[in-house]
Write a protein that holds these residues in place. Sequence first.
Motif, mmCIF file in Angstrom:
data_model
loop_
_atom_site.group_PDB
_atom_site.id
_atom_site.type_symbol
_atom_site.label_atom_id
_atom_site.label_comp_id
_atom_site.label_asym_id
_atom_site.label_seq_id
_atom_site.Cartn_x
_atom_site.Cartn_y
_atom_site.Cartn_z
ATOM 1 N N ASP A 3 51.410 22.561 43.244
ATOM 2 C CA ASP A 3 51.778 22.059 44.572
ATOM 3 C C ASP A 3 51.462 23.059 45.675
ATOM 4 O O ASP A 3 51.153 22.664 46.804
ATOM 5 C CB ASP A 3 53.270 21.705 44.607
ATOM 6 N N ASP A 4 51.546 24.344 45.368
ATOM 7 C CA ASP A 4 51.305 25.365 46.391
ATOM 8 C C ASP A 4 49.878 25.903 46.372
ATOM 9 O O ASP A 4 49.563 26.888 47.045
ATOM 10 C CB ASP A 4 52.292 26.529 46.231
ATOM 11 N N ALA A 5 48.994 25.252 45.608
ATOM 12 C CA ALA A 5 47.606 25.712 45.534
ATOM 13 C C ALA A 5 46.863 25.361 46.819
ATOM 14 O O ALA A 5 47.226 24.424 47.532
ATOM 15 C CB ALA A 5 46.900 25.077 44.336
ATOM 16 N N GLU A 6 45.815 26.110 47.084
ATOM 17 C CA GLU A 6 44.961 25.816 48.232
ATOM 18 C C GLU A 6 44.294 24.461 48.041
ATOM 19 O O GLU A 6 43.872 24.126 46.932
ATOM 20 C CB GLU A 6 43.900 26.912 48.341
ATOM 21 N N PRO A 7 44.175 23.669 49.092
ATOM 22 C CA PRO A 7 43.499 22.365 48.953
ATOM 23 C C PRO A 7 42.077 22.528 48.417
ATOM 24 O O PRO A 7 41.361 23.457 48.807
ATOM 25 C CB PRO A 7 43.493 21.823 50.395
ATOM 26 N N ASP A 8 41.701 21.649 47.499
ATOM 27 C CA ASP A 8 40.352 21.620 46.926
ATOM 28 C C ASP A 8 40.013 22.857 46.103
ATOM 29 O O ASP A 8 38.836 23.158 45.890
ATOM 30 C CB ASP A 8 39.287 21.426 48.012
ATOM 31 N N ALA A 9 41.018 23.561 45.606
ATOM 32 C CA ALA A 9 40.762 24.771 44.828
ATOM 33 C C ALA A 9 40.084 24.467 43.494
ATOM 34 O O ALA A 9 39.555 25.377 42.843
ATOM 35 C CB ALA A 9 42.067 25.531 44.582
ATOM 36 N N ASP A 10 40.099 23.196 43.085
ATOM 37 C CA ASP A 10 39.414 22.814 41.842
ATOM 38 C C ASP A 10 37.920 22.606 42.052
ATOM 39 O O ASP A 10 37.189 22.360 41.098
ATOM 40 C CB ASP A 10 40.021 21.534 41.268
ATOM 41 N N LEU A 11 37.450 22.720 43.300
ATOM 42 C CA LEU A 11 36.056 22.405 43.604
ATOM 43 C C LEU A 11 35.209 23.629 43.935
ATOM 44 O O LEU A 11 34.077 23.495 44.393
ATOM 45 C CB LEU A 11 36.000 21.405 44.769
ATOM 46 N N TRP A 12 35.752 24.815 43.710
ATOM 47 C CA TRP A 12 34.959 26.035 43.902
ATOM 48 C C TRP A 12 35.564 27.142 43.065
ATOM 49 O O TRP A 12 36.705 27.043 42.604
ATOM 50 C CB TRP A 12 34.882 26.423 45.380
ATOM 51 N N ALA A 13 34.792 28.185 42.850
ATOM 52 C CA ALA A 13 35.229 29.294 41.998
ATOM 53 C C ALA A 13 35.529 30.518 42.851
ATOM 54 O O ALA A 13 34.667 30.985 43.600
ATOM 55 C CB ALA A 13 34.150 29.628 40.971
ATOM 56 N N ALA A 14 36.746 31.017 42.751
ATOM 57 C CA ALA A 14 37.101 32.259 43.436
ATOM 58 C C ALA A 14 36.321 33.426 42.806
ATOM 59 O O ALA A 14 35.835 33.329 41.669
ATOM 60 C CB ALA A 14 38.602 32.502 43.324
ATOM 61 N N ALA A 15 36.217 34.516 43.540
ATOM 62 C CA ALA A 15 35.419 35.657 43.072
ATOM 63 C C ALA A 15 35.921 36.214 41.746
ATOM 64 O O ALA A 15 35.138 36.743 40.949
ATOM 65 C CB ALA A 15 35.400 36.748 44.144
ATOM 66 N N ASP A 16 37.228 36.094 41.496
ATOM 67 C CA ASP A 16 37.776 36.639 40.247
ATOM 68 C C ASP A 16 37.774 35.628 39.104
ATOM 69 O O ASP A 16 38.249 35.917 38.011
ATOM 70 C CB ASP A 16 39.189 37.189 40.465
ATOM 71 N N GLU A 17 37.246 34.442 39.334
ATOM 72 C CA GLU A 17 37.069 33.454 38.263
ATOM 73 C C GLU A 17 35.642 33.586 37.742
ATOM 74 O O GLU A 17 34.687 33.364 38.485
ATOM 75 C CB GLU A 17 37.285 32.033 38.782
ATOM 76 N N THR A 18 35.489 33.926 36.494
ATOM 77 C CA THR A 18 34.153 34.158 35.968
ATOM 78 C C THR A 18 33.486 32.853 35.560
ATOM 79 O O THR A 18 34.146 31.848 35.261
ATOM 80 C CB THR A 18 34.181 35.100 34.750
ATOM 81 N N ARG A 19 32.179 32.914 35.548
ATOM 82 C CA ARG A 19 31.403 31.763 35.072
ATOM 83 C C ARG A 19 31.798 31.436 33.634
ATOM 84 O O ARG A 19 31.946 30.264 33.270
ATOM 85 C CB ARG A 19 29.913 32.104 35.142
ATOM 86 N N GLU A 20 31.969 32.484 32.815
ATOM 87 C CA GLU A 20 32.322 32.282 31.403
ATOM 88 C C GLU A 20 33.660 31.565 31.261
ATOM 89 O O GLU A 20 33.834 30.711 30.386
ATOM 90 C CB GLU A 20 32.352 33.624 30.668
#
Length: 204
Positions: A73-90
């Motif tokens: 509920d407190d996540a940034e809007p549309d956070a499922d549609l991009w990868a943060a810098a600390d989220e790896t491709r793997e």
Amino acid sequence: MDDKAVLHHYLQSRRADLLAKLDGLGEYDVRRPLTPTGTNLLGLVKHVASVELGYLGEVFGRPADRALPWFDDDAEPDADLWAAADETREEIIGLHRFSAAHSDATIEALPLNAVGEVPWWPEERRRVTLHQILVHMCVETAQHLGHADILRELIDGSAGQRPGDPNLSVRSADEWSDHRARIEASARQAEEAARQAEEAAQLA
């Protein structure tokens, strides 16, 4: 193949095609936004994996033991549609494979007429069958694969499902440039004709 096997095959094929859009690209290219709304390749993979866990897990009473903090509920809007810098491709590819395996187990365990409930849909549409959700996920995955096709072409010119895709005409780079120029010229001619017709209608 029976109906369930056919739908399952299409879903598996589209999943693989989507993942393949990342092949051979560096970290920036898989993450960079290429539309005004931020559409990007790795985000598409993350999104499809995430929603499939819901539709082919939670909906049929088979939730996965996998936290998806971008849906909190407190996540940034549309956070499922991009990868943060600390989220790896793997990590995101791993999520996609985990989601696929969890979904495949649901598909294999249940008949097409198995009933589920989509809690995030309006009350009058929540009751669904596995058949309906399999169609839904085939469409969802194919839609985002289409987005990924265009993004990959914008990045490095790669087009089609795979090298040598028989659905694409064989043209050299110069021939593609000429082809594009013909389409551009045709579009401009059509626009000019429409403008002239509008002016004539106003004068009539």
